[in-house]
Write an enzyme that holds these catalytic residues in place. Structure first.
Site, PDB file in Angstrom:
ATOM      1  N   THR A  14     -88.092  12.003 113.079  1.00  0.00           N
ATOM      2  CA  THR A  14     -88.179  10.584 112.713  1.00  0.00           C
ATOM      3  C   THR A  14     -87.095   9.741 113.374  1.00  0.00           C
ATOM      4  O   THR A  14     -87.323   8.588 113.724  1.00  0.00           O
ATOM      5  CB  THR A  14     -88.102  10.449 111.171  1.00  0.00           C
ATOM      6  OG1 THR A  14     -89.242  11.115 110.619  1.00  0.00           O
ATOM      7  CG2 THR A  14     -88.114   9.016 110.712  1.00  0.00           C
ATOM      8  N   SER A  58     -90.407  18.012 113.496  1.00  0.00           N
ATOM      9  CA  SER A  58     -89.650  19.248 113.225  1.00  0.00           C
ATOM     10  C   SER A  58     -90.522  20.352 112.637  1.00  0.00           C
ATOM     11  O   SER A  58     -90.140  21.522 112.662  1.00  0.00           O
ATOM     12  CB  SER A  58     -88.432  18.978 112.344  1.00  0.00           C
ATOM     13  OG  SER A  58     -88.808  18.672 111.032  1.00  0.00           O
ATOM     14  N   THR A  90     -86.184  15.792 109.882  1.00  0.00           N
ATOM     15  CA  THR A  90     -85.535  16.255 108.656  1.00  0.00           C
ATOM     16  C   THR A  90     -86.391  17.253 107.869  1.00  0.00           C
ATOM     17  O   THR A  90     -85.876  17.941 106.986  1.00  0.00           O
ATOM     18  CB  THR A  90     -85.205  15.064 107.737  1.00  0.00           C
ATOM     19  OG1 THR A  90     -86.424  14.376 107.436  1.00  0.00           O
ATOM     20  CG2 THR A  90     -84.226  14.120 108.394  1.00  0.00           C
TER      21      THR A  90
HETATM   22  N1  GLU Z   1     -89.398  12.975 107.682  1.00  0.00           N
HETATM   23  C1  GLU Z   1     -89.373  13.752 108.858  1.00  0.00           C
HETATM   24  C2  GLU Z   1     -88.172  13.362 109.703  1.00  0.00           C
HETATM   25  O1  GLU Z   1     -87.299  12.832 109.102  1.00  0.00           O
HETATM   26  C3  GLU Z   1     -90.687  13.763 109.529  1.00  0.00           C
HETATM   27  C4  GLU Z   1     -90.835  14.343 110.860  1.00  0.00           C
HETATM   28  C5  GLU Z   1     -90.024  15.525 111.243  1.00  0.00           C
HETATM   29  O2  GLU Z   1     -89.462  16.251 110.422  1.00  0.00           O
HETATM   30  O3  GLU Z   1     -89.947  15.726 112.461  1.00  0.00           O
HETATM   31  O4  GLU Z   1     -87.985  13.528 110.848  1.00  0.00           O
END
Ligand code: GLU
Length: 326
Positions: A14, A58, A90
């Site tokens: 993100t 991720s 995340t």
């Molecule tokens: N909420 C996740 C992030 O903060 C979504 C996408 C991911 O983990 O790549 O990145």
């Protein structure tokens, strides 16, 4: 004054996401180089090397890819970097942090960060998290602490940190123990001395498969009954409460534990498994008697990372030692 060297790798997530047009969902698009331009202060803190090693959500980071990131990070320290920062999504940060921590043999800090709001969103938290992460990576009191997660002004230990909220800005916490430190004005304040680290060599094998199943009410044993035939090398169960399963699952666990390691964690999201409290069929005492191991404070997902790494370097006989409570 000669500024310290700092290496930053962008993997996606993100923190690097934006939408191509109004109404489209955000996707990884912003390079590490472009992320750096959002934090102009950084050039006063360090001489920075930045590389975009990937633009992945991720959820799609593989162990093989993470090993290539580790190889890159090792090379940066060998070239004189004071610390290394990795930006990523995340959703799996709690797992990648544990993965890197077991394999990070340097005193130099390895800091992981990301963002809950996309780069294109109003009030994006990525730039502040990146600046905090760089400050932590450069701080002398961050040395010998392995891999750590910096999010929302807090520093979390790789073994305890979890994503405990799906969308909230303050999505990370370390249940029971709390953060290990925090950003205080421009410096890092730690609450504890660095603890003894548990390190592993690089896995020689990366094809091992470790299953993670969760105990649920009145669950069938179909997956358990087939886990050996499916070729799994290890099993982690996110058990009820203090590490419990049903009577039916207990019988299946016994059969599986004769062939491959079986770890029982708690599905509660906080706290440790028990060792010697309950004696009913499917309880922790019963499961230990059937050959399973309890993961203590290690959450199911981190237990799976540990088992994957131990099997990968043929040291699964050391599982109990790695799971021993500090
Ligand atoms: N909420 C996740 C992030 O903060 C979504 C996408 C991911 O983990 O790549 O990145």
């Amino acid at each position: 004054m000669d500024l310290p060297k700092l290496a930053i790798a962008a993997l996606g997530g993100t923190v690097s996401m934006q939408a191509s047009h109004v109404g489209a969902g955000v996707v990884p698009a912003v390079s590490g180089e472009a992320l750096l331009t959002t934090v102009p202060e950084l050039k006063n803190l360090a001489r920075i090397t930045v590389e975009t090693l990937g633009l992945h959500p991720s959820a799609s980071l593989s162990f093989e890819f993470l090993l290539s990131v580790l190889h890159w990070a090792n090379a940066q320290v060998e070239k004189g970097a004071t610390g290394v920062v990795i930006t990523q999504g995340t959703d799996t940060l709690e797992e990648t942090a544990a993965f890197f921590d077991y394999l990070w043999h340097h005193d130099a800090p390895l800091i992981l960060t990301g963002a809950m709001r996309a780069a294109s969103q109003v009030g994006a938290d990525g730039p502040a998290n990146l600046l905090d992460a760089c400050r932590v990576a450069l701080a002398s009191n961050s040395r010998c602490r392995g891999a750590q997660v910096v999010m929302g002004g807090q520093v979390h230990h790789a073994n305890s940190v979890r994503k405990t909220d799906s969308l909230a800005l303050q999505a990370f916490s370390s249940p029971v123990v709390g953060p290990t430190g925090m950003l205080l004005e421009d410096s890092v304040r730690y609450f504890h001395e660095p603890s003894q680290r548990k390190l592993l060599p690089l896995p020689q094998r990366t094809t091992q498969a470790i299953a993670l199943l969760e105990s649920t009410l009145s669950a069938e044993t179909l997956l358990l009954d087939n886990i050996l035939d499916l070729g799994y090398d290890g099993l982690v169960i996110a058990g009820f409460g203090a590490g419990h399963v049903s009577e039916q699952w207990a019988d299946a666990v016994e059969k599986i534990a004769r062939k491959i390691p079986v770890l029982i964690a708690t599905r509660t999201g906080s706290g440790a498994t028990a060792q010697a409290s309950y004696g009913f069929t499917g309880s922790e005492m019963d499961l230990i008697g059937r050959g399973a191991l309890m993961t203590g404070f290690l959450c199911p997902r981190k237990a799976r990372i540990l088992l994957w790494l131990l099997v990968g370097c043929q040291r699964q006989d050391e599982l109990a030692c790695f799971l021993a409570r500090d």
